[in-house]
Structures are given as C-alpha cells and as structure tokens.
Design an enzyme around this catalytic site. Sequence first.
Site, PDB file in Angstrom:
ATOM      1  N   LYS A  17     -27.200 -11.945 -10.109  1.00 35.29           N
ATOM      2  CA  LYS A  17     -26.172 -12.757 -10.760  1.00 35.29           C
ATOM      3  C   LYS A  17     -26.649 -14.204 -10.914  1.00 35.29           C
ATOM      4  O   LYS A  17     -26.438 -14.831 -11.951  1.00 35.29           O
ATOM      5  CB  LYS A  17     -24.880 -12.762  -9.930  1.00 35.29           C
ATOM      6  CG  LYS A  17     -24.125 -11.464  -9.957  1.00 35.29           C
ATOM      7  CD  LYS A  17     -22.768 -11.596  -9.292  1.00 35.29           C
ATOM      8  CE  LYS A  17     -22.816 -11.821  -7.807  1.00 35.29           C
ATOM      9  NZ  LYS A  17     -23.304 -10.686  -7.029  1.00 35.29           N
ATOM     10  N   CYS A  41      -9.210 -14.943   1.711  1.00 33.44           N
ATOM     11  CA  CYS A  41     -10.451 -14.312   2.173  1.00 33.44           C
ATOM     12  C   CYS A  41     -10.947 -14.806   3.528  1.00 33.44           C
ATOM     13  O   CYS A  41     -11.501 -14.027   4.286  1.00 33.44           O
ATOM     14  CB  CYS A  41     -11.558 -14.457   1.130  1.00 33.44           C
ATOM     15  SG  CYS A  41     -11.933 -16.140   0.674  1.00 33.44           S
ATOM     16  N   MET A  42     -10.769 -16.084   3.814  1.00 29.92           N
ATOM     17  CA  MET A  42     -11.394 -16.609   5.028  1.00 29.92           C
ATOM     18  C   MET A  42     -10.411 -17.037   6.114  1.00 29.92           C
ATOM     19  O   MET A  42     -10.826 -17.433   7.199  1.00 29.92           O
ATOM     20  CB  MET A  42     -12.288 -17.812   4.677  1.00 29.92           C
ATOM     21  CG  MET A  42     -13.442 -17.476   3.767  1.00 29.92           C
ATOM     22  SD  MET A  42     -14.374 -16.013   4.263  1.00 29.92           S
ATOM     23  CE  MET A  42     -14.905 -16.487   5.901  1.00 29.92           C
ATOM     24  N   MET A  47     -14.887  -9.370   4.542  1.00 30.09           N
ATOM     25  CA  MET A  47     -13.492  -9.038   4.235  1.00 30.09           C
ATOM     26  C   MET A  47     -12.979  -7.752   4.878  1.00 30.09           C
ATOM     27  O   MET A  47     -11.775  -7.576   5.009  1.00 30.09           O
ATOM     28  CB  MET A  47     -13.299  -8.968   2.723  1.00 30.09           C
ATOM     29  CG  MET A  47     -13.565 -10.286   2.043  1.00 30.09           C
ATOM     30  SD  MET A  47     -12.785 -11.643   2.907  1.00 30.09           S
ATOM     31  CE  MET A  47     -14.049 -12.883   2.747  1.00 30.09           C
ATOM     32  N   GLY A 105     -17.185 -15.747   1.161  1.00 29.54           N
ATOM     33  CA  GLY A 105     -17.271 -15.198  -0.184  1.00 29.54           C
ATOM     34  C   GLY A 105     -17.463 -16.196  -1.294  1.00 29.54           C
ATOM     35  O   GLY A 105     -17.951 -15.855  -2.370  1.00 29.54           O
ATOM     36  N   GLN A 106     -17.084 -17.450  -1.070  1.00 31.52           N
ATOM     37  CA  GLN A 106     -17.108 -18.424  -2.164  1.00 31.52           C
ATOM     38  C   GLN A 106     -18.056 -19.585  -1.820  1.00 31.52           C
ATOM     39  O   GLN A 106     -18.285 -19.879  -0.652  1.00 31.52           O
ATOM     40  CB  GLN A 106     -15.705 -18.977  -2.404  1.00 31.52           C
ATOM     41  CG  GLN A 106     -14.706 -17.907  -2.817  1.00 31.52           C
ATOM     42  CD  GLN A 106     -13.367 -18.495  -3.224  1.00 31.52           C
ATOM     43  OE1 GLN A 106     -13.148 -18.794  -4.376  1.00 31.52           O
ATOM     44  NE2 GLN A 106     -12.478 -18.676  -2.268  1.00 31.52           N
TER      45      GLN A 106
END
Lengths: 751, 135
Positions: A78, A167-168, A336, A373-374
């Site tokens: 990606k 998510c976190m 997650m 995740g980010q």
Amino acid sequence: MSATRRQFLVASAATSALAALGKPTKAFSAADGGIKWTKGVCRYCGVGCGVYKGVRDGKLVAIKGDKENHNKGFVCLKGFLLPQILYHEDRLTHPLIKKNGKLVKASWDEALDLVAKKFTESVKKNGKDSVAFYGSGQAYTEESYAANKLFKGGFGTNNVEGNPRLCMASAVGGYVTTFGKDEPMGTYDDIDHADVFFLIGSNTAEAHPILFQRIARRKEADPNVKIIVADPRMTPTGRIADIYLKFKPNTDLFVLNAFAKYFVDNDLVDKEFIKNHVAFGKGKAADQNWDAYVAFLAPYTMEKAAEVSECSIEDLEAAAKLFGCKKNRTMSMWTMGINQRLRGVWGNNLIHNLHLITGKIGIPGSTTFSLTGQPNACGGVRDQGGLCHILPYGRLVKKPEHRAEVEKVWGVPAGTISDKPGKHALAMFQALETKDIKCIYIMCTNPGQSLPNVNRYRKAMADPDTFVVVADIYPTRTTELADVVLPAAAWSEKEGVFGCTERRYQLEHQVVLPQGEARADFDILVDLAARCGYGKLLPWKSPDDAWEELLLLGKDTMYQIGGITRARLRKDHGVIWPCPTEDHPGTKLRYVKGEDPWVPKDYPHRIMFYAKPDNRAVVWFRPWENAAEMPDEEYPFFFTTGRVIEHWHTATMTGRCKELTHAKITSEVEIHPDDAKKLGVRTGDGVRVTSRRDSLIFPALVTDNSQPGLVFVHMHDAHLDRMCNRITIDQFDPGSKEPTFKICAVKLAKA
Amino acid sequence: MKKNTTAGILALVGLMALAGWGIAGPAENPAAHPEVEGAFTPDACEVCHQEVTPEVHSEWYDSKHGLLNVKCFVCHGSTGNDFSTNPGADRCVGCHADQVETMAAPFMKDKGCFTCHPAHALMAHLPVAVEGGDK
C-alpha cells in the site's frame, strides 16, 4: 473463467517468462530526471514507516522506503502505491453546502460562515455541550490539537472524540490501569532481540506488514526463535507460526489466565521481580496479594482451557512453556482482536500480567507491545489528549490541577475547561440521535461507514435537524450525510507531526500543493476559530507555532517531549519520547534505569514503574466472561470483521488506487466447509448474513482457514449492500468505551 | 492454509465470472492484460495464475516476496493501462532504492534487476559473477 481469458493468460504468461530473461529494465534513477526526494512518513497504519516522497513537475510520482528509519528502507504494497491517493478524479476540490437536500458548490466564506454561525448559535441557545468534534488518528497532531483547544478551551465542551476510541481505547485502558500511563514501554527494536513472539488477536502479516517482515527476518536470522500465533482464523500471519492456537472466539481471556496458572504451577514466575515491582488488584483497587492471585487462577487449568478454547492441550502447554521459559525473551503483540471486545481492557491487562509475573519486561526482546492501526492515534490523539476525558500529555479532565495547568498554557480564565468529561464516541453519536448534540464537526474520518450498527448513526447524521460538517479529501459514506463538506488538503499537501506505535514522533513534510480549493485541516480550524470569535485562542500562523505550544504542554510531563523540537524533527528520522532535551537520543526502554530519564540513576532496581504511586505495576484479576452478544439458537454463528493487506480502513484512499481495487475490494464471507455443507453453500454463492441489526448478502468464500461456527467479513468494502458495520453490534467495553466490533451473533442462509 | 484457500478462491472466481460479475473480456491490445471491471474477487491475480501459471505462482508464493505478501500488482501494475509483463526497476525502487541506484553503473549496461534476480522467485542473488562488476 472464460476460455478466451484462459488462453490469453497462458499466452501472455509465456511472453512474460521470455521477457524476463535478462532484458534490460528501466533504471528508475536514470529515468527519474528532475525528481526531488523529501523525507516523510507513510500515510497508512500505525507502524509509521519512513518514506522518501518523489516529486516531479509539482506532482508526487514515487515512494521509496527510508533506510535510515526503523523500516530500514522497506515499505508495504500500500505504501509503495501512495502517490495515487492524491490524484483520483473524485477529489473534493471546493466546499459544498446542502441545499434542498443536495450538496452544491459553495465558497469557503459561505461554508465557514455557516459553520461558525450554526456552532456559536447552538452554544448560545442549547448550551456548550450541544456541539461536538469527532476527529481521527490520521490527522496531524497540530490539527487534532487545534480542534481540542477550540472545543475545550473555546466552546467550553469536552465533547471531543476521535476514531481511536474505536480501536485503541482498550489498549490505553490496559496500559493506564496496569502501568499508570498510556503507551508501550518497548519499541520495534525489541523484535530484533526476542526469542519468542506471542501474537494474539493480530493478523500482523496483513495489518502491519513491515513489522511482520521484521519478525520474519528475526526468525530467519535465528532458527531457534519461536512464534506463537493465537487467532480464531488461520491468517497469512500463520505462515511463520511454530504454534497456531486457533481458539474458539471469545475464549482468549480464559487461555491467558491459563498461561498465568501454568507459569505459577511450573515455577516459571520471577518471585524477586514480583516482590519488587508488582501489586495485585481486583475490580478497581490494587489491594490483593499473591495468594489471592493464585486462588483466582485456580479454575483456569490447561485441561479446562483446552476444553473451552478447543485447542489441543499439547499446543497450549507448549505455547505457555515457550512464553514462560526463564531463558527466553518474550515479546507479546496484539491489536483489535483483543481491543475491540466487551472486555478489551481486561484482555490487555491479562497480557501484561503474563509479563509481570515472569519479569519479562524492560529487557530488550521482552516486552508487552500493543500494535496500533492508524498513523497518529498515539501521538495525535492519545498523547495530545484528543478524547473526551483527557487533556494533553496524560492529564485528566476530572483533575482540577490538570485543567489548571492547561488553562495556564492556553491563557484562558480558570474554569474555562469544563470539569465534566464529554461524551465518548458512541455516546456522542447517540446524543446526535436524541438531538442533545445538535452540531458535529467530523474531520479526517468516516463514521458513516466505520461505526458499529452504522444504520442507526447514519440516520442520526442524515437527520435534517442535526448539523453535520465533514472535512475530508474524497466523498465518503459520511460526506453524503453532511450539511457542509469541506475539501481538505491530503497527506503530502500539508505539514504536521505523526506519532506512531513505538512512541516515535516524525514530521510529515508538505511536498505538493493542495488540489483545487482544498485547505489543510489546520488552516480550516484556525479560520473557523476566528469566525467563531476565538481568534486569540488559535493565533497560529503555521503548525510550527502550535507545536511550540504542545512542547510547553508536554515537556514537564512523563511524556517529556521537550527535546522533540521542530528543528530536530526536520532533520531526524523520528524521535522516541521520553526525550527531555534536544541532545537526548530518545528512550527505547521506558521505565528502565539508565535508559528512561524519569528513573533516578541511583534507583536500586533495574526498572521503575514510576507512573504508579508506589512504583508497582498491577497484576489484575480479570475473569473470563461472555461477549456482549453470544451465538444462540436463533443467531448461531460468531460474526467477526478485520483487515486485508490491500486496503485500509474504509478504503477512502486505497479504494481509489487501481492496483488495490483490481486485486481486491468486495467483501466476501469466509465460511468453514462444515458449515457451508450444512447450508448447501458453495464458494461464490450468495450468503445472507443476518444479525439483530440488519441483513446483507455477501459472496461466500468456503475455506477451512475459518472454523465451524465462525464467519469473517473484511471491513473495507464501502458498497452500501456490503458494509459490514450494518451487521455489527454497538455494545462497548464498559471501561474503555471501545465498541465490540470483533464479536456479534448472526444467522446464515443461502441467498 | 494455501491449498484449501486456493481451491475455494478458484471456485469463487469461476462462479463469479460465469455470473458475468467482473471480467469484461480480453483487451484489444494482446500485450495488455484482459480488462477487469472494478474489484470483484479475493486475491484476483493469484486466483487465475495459480491455474494458468502454477510454476510462476509457486515460485512467488514460496519466495520472500510471497511470504511477505508483496503481491503481483506491486511489480506488474494493475490490469489497466499500467499493466506490464516485464516490469521496470521503477517497481522495485520502493524497497530496493540503493540497489536500483547501482543500475546506473557502466557494468550494468544492458542488464536489469531480473538478470540476477530471476523473476518471481526473486532470490537475493544468482550465484554468478557479474562481468565487470566488483564481485
């Protein structure tokens, strides 16, 4: 596949094979005339890979890995294709205002004046808490800070949230309750020293490919390295696993306690470490002791764990033995699968417990390491305090002294910051539903697709009586619900700081101009603040000015970011906090004497959990319990969601990259052959998946990577008919308020 | 994991193609890839190529690039106009920038990445000396 297509492929494959036999390839360096390379950070996941961005004729044309950064010059598929995310024809290039039910072109003045009017009027008429901000772990730190300051210090509401809540939040809850402060104590460097990896609830190969590569390289370098992967699905991460624990969904907390009992029963605990550094707790109080812990663990036998999890006792014991073996350095990693659960914080606590009772912490290769995740959930939201209950750098809304410290730096009167925590993410959108919140500003995220039980919240956002502002770079499932859409500058079209999983802060440089009339979120917020009468609160000319203020807020806290100056960020390939001075190298081993500047040089032990009042991390007694919604007679299957490597989040960006969409985008439902047989479903058939929220049809993918009783759908497909969050449940962890995306109950039928 | 998934995916693609979902038929240019509409299947490249070029697929799958999920389109581009059967070094530069730089050296004249790193397996190096090179 058609015969024509097959014939073509065979022919072209032959051509390809011949062509590959040594014919010259175009050397990029020779053909790249005029490309200027600038240091930066990947836009996608929380690994935060360093990149060089190649610009020619004012356009971003290429990406290459930064070999001086932690990723050692590598990027994932990606990341390599990043330039395309700027240039899809769908880019939002001018503001839009909804008129007569349609979004129509507007000027910036018209759009921002309308937003300012609606928000200020609502505050006057309905109170401060009638407005809200919902941000993102993808915005730059200065952008999230601008919003945080405008809403908490200007409008006077703590209704400031962001998608890291989705998510976190459970990882934050785990670190804070166990160690006293958020964020991991280790770094990626631990990977190079670990003997055993314990990956649980993490498809690292697809979600964090460059870390997976580093783990694979570690194993390649030392064949004695062992890898345990625990996941209800067999994912590509399993290709490097020595032991794969394919446990029944929701039984992981039982297994984690069973590991702890195994350590106790087999003399794998570090009694000296426990004596010096560990407290024991139950509920919210750290008032228990070792004997009570041993008693708590009594039911969690390996025999019972094998029965509950449906893993073999041999595999479970072998995994526990590898993890606990005194000579092994063990690194746990999760994401997650643990966090997005009814008891996500507990899951985090239980992983930390394993490291605390064995003393496998604070030694290179032994650490308990949450994956993010980010790209800027850690630095921009968690550290900067961009959630409803926190303030910058570990401060809490409910603590008067913390509010006072922030008010002083902000130059606002005492009492400006409300002492009442705002509404967490789901409560915020539920308040939009009940009209307790009338106006919401959504920046750099897509809740119209990403919230659980999303139909409910889409309806709330679309309600003509709510005022929804969305700033983004492309049309999304959220912009279509908005009253005002603001075209944002994209990554590389603006400058700001990202803080990744390992406490590393890095500067993302602007290398190209924003497209059309798009503006950086930072500029938009500063402009909006002025139009709302808060120009003095956000007086900055550039993100550099905001960063100076952030350093003031962070320098004397346990984050100690004072040495991470703008000048240093421009030069360095990331700096890891704590970093008190500009000449400090950064801290790889947090809480460790001789490494972490917070630990006194004469401290009598190698590690000091200084964020706890008694310097002791807490081993919490956390029992195993059912998920929020368990399968039953009517809805007999577990439904779970997750990532694939080609896409990212709601595919706002990756869904506009041609290679990635050609390779994969449609969500199919992974179903085990045993279940498929019972349903009469073959691969390719439509399967109707029905939960108590909604019912959708996905194409089936029959595979024994799944397990009986479980189905999986990837989360990226933005097609309304296949948006997995129409199915998921909007229950949440009562501690972290993180939704339980990973488990709900569904029934299946052949469509 | 590989075998069962492969069978499942192959079946999925076949059925979807029969249903007219995704594949739009061969492109006019025989050097181009057949046109593929939007995104229609899991692991679309792998699916077909396990069948039509199984050796190539195995070489890739068993290589480091396969293990690390560096998939077909990273080198070959999409199935659109940027598709290339014989990718240039510009597709390697993302991770191997230093090595690509060396291709400007005189001894690399008339050579490409795949001269020494056979396509698809892409092992670190062939055990041969490069004439004029320093190794």
